[in-house]
Design a protein around this motif. Structure first.
Motif, PDB file in Angstrom:
ATOM      1  N   ALA A   1       0.836  -1.200   0.000  1.00 35.79           N
ATOM      2  CA  ALA A   1       0.000   0.000   0.000  1.00 35.79           C
ATOM      3  C   ALA A   1       0.869   1.248   0.000  1.00 35.79           C
ATOM      4  O   ALA A   1       1.981   1.249   0.527  1.00 35.79           O
ATOM      5  CB  ALA A   1      -0.909   0.017   1.229  1.00 35.79           C
TER       6      ALA A   1
ATOM      7  N   LEU B   1      -0.926   6.285   3.646  1.00 30.95           N
ATOM      8  CA  LEU B   1      -2.218   6.956   3.687  1.00 30.95           C
ATOM      9  C   LEU B   1      -2.353   7.679   5.020  1.00 30.95           C
ATOM     10  O   LEU B   1      -2.035   7.119   6.074  1.00 30.95           O
ATOM     11  CB  LEU B   1      -3.350   5.938   3.544  1.00 30.95           C
ATOM     12  CG  LEU B   1      -3.349   5.085   2.279  1.00 30.95           C
ATOM     13  CD1 LEU B   1      -4.357   3.953   2.393  1.00 30.95           C
ATOM     14  CD2 LEU B   1      -3.661   5.959   1.070  1.00 30.95           C
TER      15      LEU B   1
ATOM     16  N   SER C   1      -4.635   6.234   8.380  1.00 31.28           N
ATOM     17  CA  SER C   1      -5.054   4.869   8.082  1.00 31.28           C
ATOM     18  C   SER C   1      -4.365   3.892   9.017  1.00 31.28           C
ATOM     19  O   SER C   1      -3.221   4.085   9.406  1.00 31.28           O
ATOM     20  CB  SER C   1      -4.725   4.513   6.631  1.00 31.28           C
ATOM     21  OG  SER C   1      -5.030   3.149   6.376  1.00 31.28           O
TER      22      SER C   1
ATOM     23  N   TYR D   1      -4.450   0.759   7.905  1.00 33.01           N
ATOM     24  CA  TYR D   1      -4.107  -0.223   6.875  1.00 33.01           C
ATOM     25  C   TYR D   1      -4.794  -1.568   7.106  1.00 33.01           C
ATOM     26  O   TYR D   1      -4.258  -2.607   6.744  1.00 33.01           O
ATOM     27  CB  TYR D   1      -2.588  -0.408   6.795  1.00 33.01           C
ATOM     28  CG  TYR D   1      -1.888   0.875   6.470  1.00 33.01           C
ATOM     29  CD1 TYR D   1      -1.295   1.637   7.471  1.00 33.01           C
ATOM     30  CD2 TYR D   1      -1.862   1.373   5.170  1.00 33.01           C
ATOM     31  CE1 TYR D   1      -0.676   2.850   7.184  1.00 33.01           C
ATOM     32  CE2 TYR D   1      -1.241   2.584   4.882  1.00 33.01           C
ATOM     33  CZ  TYR D   1      -0.656   3.305   5.887  1.00 33.01           C
ATOM     34  OH  TYR D   1      -0.055   4.482   5.601  1.00 33.01           O
TER      35      TYR D   1
ATOM     36  N   ASP E   1      -7.216  -0.566   0.926  1.00 32.13           N
ATOM     37  CA  ASP E   1      -6.063   0.330   1.068  1.00 32.13           C
ATOM     38  C   ASP E   1      -4.861  -0.141   0.261  1.00 32.13           C
ATOM     39  O   ASP E   1      -3.907   0.609   0.087  1.00 32.13           O
ATOM     40  CB  ASP E   1      -5.638   0.413   2.539  1.00 32.13           C
ATOM     41  CG  ASP E   1      -6.654   1.164   3.390  1.00 32.13           C
ATOM     42  OD1 ASP E   1      -6.645   0.966   4.626  1.00 32.13           O
ATOM     43  OD2 ASP E   1      -7.462   1.932   2.829  1.00 32.13           O
ATOM     44  N   TYR E   2      -4.897  -1.368  -0.217  1.00 33.20           N
ATOM     45  CA  TYR E   2      -3.739  -1.994  -0.843  1.00 33.20           C
ATOM     46  C   TYR E   2      -3.882  -2.080  -2.357  1.00 33.20           C
ATOM     47  O   TYR E   2      -4.968  -2.355  -2.872  1.00 33.20           O
ATOM     48  CB  TYR E   2      -3.514  -3.390  -0.253  1.00 33.20           C
ATOM     49  CG  TYR E   2      -3.144  -3.326   1.212  1.00 33.20           C
ATOM     50  CD1 TYR E   2      -4.122  -3.152   2.181  1.00 33.20           C
ATOM     51  CD2 TYR E   2      -1.812  -3.396   1.610  1.00 33.20           C
ATOM     52  CE1 TYR E   2      -3.785  -3.056   3.524  1.00 33.20           C
ATOM     53  CE2 TYR E   2      -1.466  -3.312   2.948  1.00 33.20           C
ATOM     54  CZ  TYR E   2      -2.456  -3.139   3.899  1.00 33.20           C
ATOM     55  OH  TYR E   2      -2.115  -3.044   5.219  1.00 33.20           O
TER      56      TYR E   2
END
Length: 127
Positions: free
Chosen positions: A100, A103, A106, A108, A113-114
């Motif tokens: 990812a 962000l 985040s 994660y 997200d990835y």
């Protein structure tokens, strides 16, 4: 493009340990967070396990694995490792690593997200 290749899965008895690895290659400079997810059989959703930031080493763990699973990174080899101890049958799943971008705000923990995913490695824990 980023390529991710997992290894280290297998069959282990409850209470045992495994070490998974994920080797990254390609244009990895843009993707500074590596995460592990798992997906159990029977159509369950992909579940967040842990993530690590390549640059500063920050980690994010799912509550139910903290203390048993440990993520680490080897920047020189562009590889992350997932040490899994005290395994239980509920840990049985296909384990995926993913990459990812950083962000803001985040943790994660969302698959969305990835950007890149490996092919997965099977972990089976027998009782």
């Amino acid at each position: 493009q980023v390529q991710l290749v997992e290894s280290g899965g297998g069959l282990v008895q409850a209470g045992g340990s495994l070490r998974l690895s994920c080797a990254a290659s390609g244009r990895t400079f843009k993707y500074s967070v590596m995460g592990w997810f798992r997906q159990a059989p029977a159509g369950k959703e992909r579940e967040f396990v842990v993530a690590i930031d390549w640059i500063d080493g920050r980690t994010w763990y799912a509550d139910d694995v903290q203390g048993r699973l440990t993520i680490s990174r080897d920047n020189a080899k562009a590889t992350v490792h997932l040490q899994m101890n005290s395994l239980v049958p509920e840990d049985t799943a296909v384990y995926y690593c993913a990459a990812a971008e950083r962000l803001s705000y985040s943790t994660y923990s969302r698959p969305a997200d990835y950007s890149y995913w490996g092919q997965g490695t099977q972990v089976t824990v027998s009782s």
